[in-house]
Design a protein around this motif. Structure first.
Motif, short mmCIF file in Angstrom:
data_model
loop_
_atom_site.label_atom_id
_atom_site.label_comp_id
_atom_site.label_asym_id
_atom_site.label_seq_id
_atom_site.Cartn_x
_atom_site.Cartn_y
_atom_site.Cartn_z
N GLY A 35 71.51 49.80 90.38
CA GLY A 35 70.14 50.26 90.51
C GLY A 35 69.27 49.84 89.35
N TRP A 36 67.99 49.86 89.62
CA TRP A 36 66.97 49.68 88.59
C TRP A 36 66.14 50.95 88.51
CZ3 TRP A 36 66.87 45.77 85.21
CH2 TRP A 36 67.55 44.59 85.52
N TYR A 37 65.92 51.39 87.30
CA TYR A 37 65.08 52.53 87.02
C TYR A 37 64.08 52.11 85.95
CZ TYR A 37 68.59 55.29 89.46
OH TYR A 37 69.45 55.80 90.41
N ARG A 38 63.04 52.91 85.79
CA ARG A 38 62.08 52.57 84.74
C ARG A 38 61.58 53.84 84.08
NH1 ARG A 38 56.64 50.49 88.00
NH2 ARG A 38 55.86 52.58 88.58
N GLN A 39 61.12 53.67 82.86
CA GLN A 39 60.57 54.79 82.12
C GLN A 39 59.35 54.31 81.35
OE1 GLN A 39 63.36 56.87 79.59
NE2 GLN A 39 62.05 58.65 79.50
N ALA A 40 58.22 54.86 81.70
CA ALA A 40 56.98 54.57 81.00
C ALA A 40 56.81 55.56 79.86
CB ALA A 40 55.81 54.66 81.97
N PRO A 41 55.99 55.23 78.87
CA PRO A 41 55.77 56.14 77.75
C PRO A 41 55.33 57.53 78.23
CG PRO A 41 54.81 54.01 77.28
CD PRO A 41 55.25 53.96 78.71
N ASP A 42 55.96 58.53 77.69
CA ASP A 42 55.64 59.93 77.98
C ASP A 42 55.89 60.31 79.43
OD1 ASP A 42 52.81 59.49 75.83
OD2 ASP A 42 54.80 60.31 75.34
N LYS A 43 56.74 59.54 80.11
CA LYS A 43 57.09 59.88 81.49
C LYS A 43 58.60 59.92 81.64
CE LYS A 43 52.95 58.25 83.86
NZ LYS A 43 52.42 57.44 84.98
N GLN A 44 59.04 60.57 82.69
CA GLN A 44 60.47 60.62 82.96
C GLN A 44 60.96 59.32 83.59
OE1 GLN A 44 61.15 64.15 85.37
NE2 GLN A 44 61.57 65.36 83.54
N SER A 51 70.99 49.20 95.20
CA SER A 51 71.73 48.38 96.16
C SER A 51 73.17 48.85 96.16
CB SER A 51 71.65 46.90 95.75
OG SER A 51 72.51 46.11 96.57
N THR A 52 73.64 49.31 97.32
CA THR A 52 75.01 49.78 97.39
C THR A 52 75.98 48.60 97.49
OG1 THR A 52 74.98 49.90 99.79
CG2 THR A 52 74.22 51.85 98.59
N SER A 53 77.26 48.93 97.45
CA SER A 53 78.28 47.88 97.50
C SER A 53 78.22 47.10 98.80
CB SER A 53 79.66 48.49 97.29
OG SER A 53 79.92 49.47 98.28
N ASP A 54 77.77 47.75 99.88
CA ASP A 54 77.63 47.03 101.15
C ASP A 54 76.19 46.59 101.38
OD1 ASP A 54 77.76 49.98 103.33
OD2 ASP A 54 76.68 49.56 101.48
N VAL A 55 75.47 46.47 100.25
CA VAL A 55 74.15 45.87 100.21
C VAL A 55 73.11 46.61 101.05
CG1 VAL A 55 72.97 43.64 99.99
CG2 VAL A 55 75.44 43.70 100.04
N ASN A 56 73.25 47.91 101.12
CA ASN A 56 72.14 48.71 101.62
C ASN A 56 71.20 48.97 100.46
OD1 ASN A 56 72.86 49.10 104.36
ND2 ASN A 56 74.45 50.53 103.71
N THR A 57 69.93 48.76 100.69
CA THR A 57 68.97 48.90 99.62
C THR A 57 68.05 50.10 99.86
OG1 THR A 57 67.46 47.37 100.71
CG2 THR A 57 68.98 46.45 99.08
N LYS A 58 67.58 50.61 98.76
CA LYS A 58 66.66 51.75 98.79
C LYS A 58 65.60 51.52 97.74
CE LYS A 58 66.57 56.72 97.74
NZ LYS A 58 67.40 57.89 97.35
N TYR A 59 64.37 51.85 98.07
CA TYR A 59 63.26 51.65 97.15
C TYR A 59 62.44 52.92 96.98
CZ TYR A 59 64.16 46.66 97.82
OH TYR A 59 64.73 45.42 97.87
N ALA A 60 61.85 53.05 95.81
CA ALA A 60 60.88 54.11 95.62
C ALA A 60 59.68 53.84 96.51
CB ALA A 60 60.44 54.15 94.15
N ASP A 61 59.05 54.92 96.96
CA ASP A 61 57.92 54.77 97.88
C ASP A 61 56.81 53.91 97.30
OD1 ASP A 61 58.18 58.16 99.22
OD2 ASP A 61 59.22 56.30 99.74
N VAL A 78 72.87 41.83 89.23
CA VAL A 78 71.87 42.39 90.12
C VAL A 78 70.50 41.94 89.61
CG1 VAL A 78 71.72 44.58 88.87
CG2 VAL A 78 71.07 44.48 91.28
N TYR A 79 69.61 41.69 90.54
CA TYR A 79 68.28 41.20 90.20
C TYR A 79 67.21 42.16 90.72
CZ TYR A 79 71.02 36.89 89.85
OH TYR A 79 71.97 35.95 89.53
N LEU A 80 66.06 42.10 90.07
CA LEU A 80 64.89 42.79 90.58
C LEU A 80 63.73 41.81 90.51
CD1 LEU A 80 63.77 45.52 91.64
CD2 LEU A 80 62.96 45.93 89.30
N GLN A 81 63.33 41.33 91.67
CA GLN A 81 62.18 40.45 91.75
C GLN A 81 60.94 41.31 91.90
OE1 GLN A 81 62.01 36.88 91.66
NE2 GLN A 81 59.84 37.41 91.43
N MET A 82 60.02 41.17 90.98
CA MET A 82 58.81 41.99 90.97
C MET A 82 57.60 41.08 91.16
SD MET A 82 59.68 44.66 87.88
CE MET A 82 59.60 43.40 86.61
#
Length: 119
Positions: A35-44, A51-61, A78-82
């Protein structure tokens, strides 16, 4: 001990693109949910995508089709193309690897890579 090494962050202008990479040392990569997560200043820290092992993906809304997570099991990476990056995407992006095996649950984080979206 599992090591996750992220790369690809940097400074980009609004509307630009970046590709983040995360390479894992674990032999368990193939069975891991990455997975990819992010943290901005002063935020959680928040979920970006997984991406699961069987390549099911989930995204934040809020991703809304702008980001794509993918994985190459032959490279333990693992990659994250933005794309269409916005100033509010500025954050430290963290790679995560988790899996469960006969020894229990495993959950590891990378050190993070800074993404700054600014003109």
């Amino acid at each position: 001990q599992v090591q996750l090494v992220e790369s690809g962050g940097g400074l980009v202008q609004p509307g630009g693109s970046l590709r983040l990479s995360c390479t894992a040392s674990a032999r368990a990569f193939k069975i891991s949910t990455m997975g990819w997560y992010r943290q901005a200043p002063d935020k959680q820290r928040e979920l970006v995508a997984t991406s699961t092992s069987d390549v099911n993906t989930k995204y934040a809304d809020w991703v809304k089709g702008r980001f794509t997570i993918s994985r190459d099991n032959s490279k333990n990476t693992v990659y994250l193309q933005m794309t269409s990056l916005r100033p509010e995407d500025t954050a430290v992006y963290y790679c995560n690897s988790r899996w469960t095996d006969v020894y229990g649950s495993n959950n590891y984080w990378g050190q993070g890579t800074q993404v700054t979206v600014s003109s």
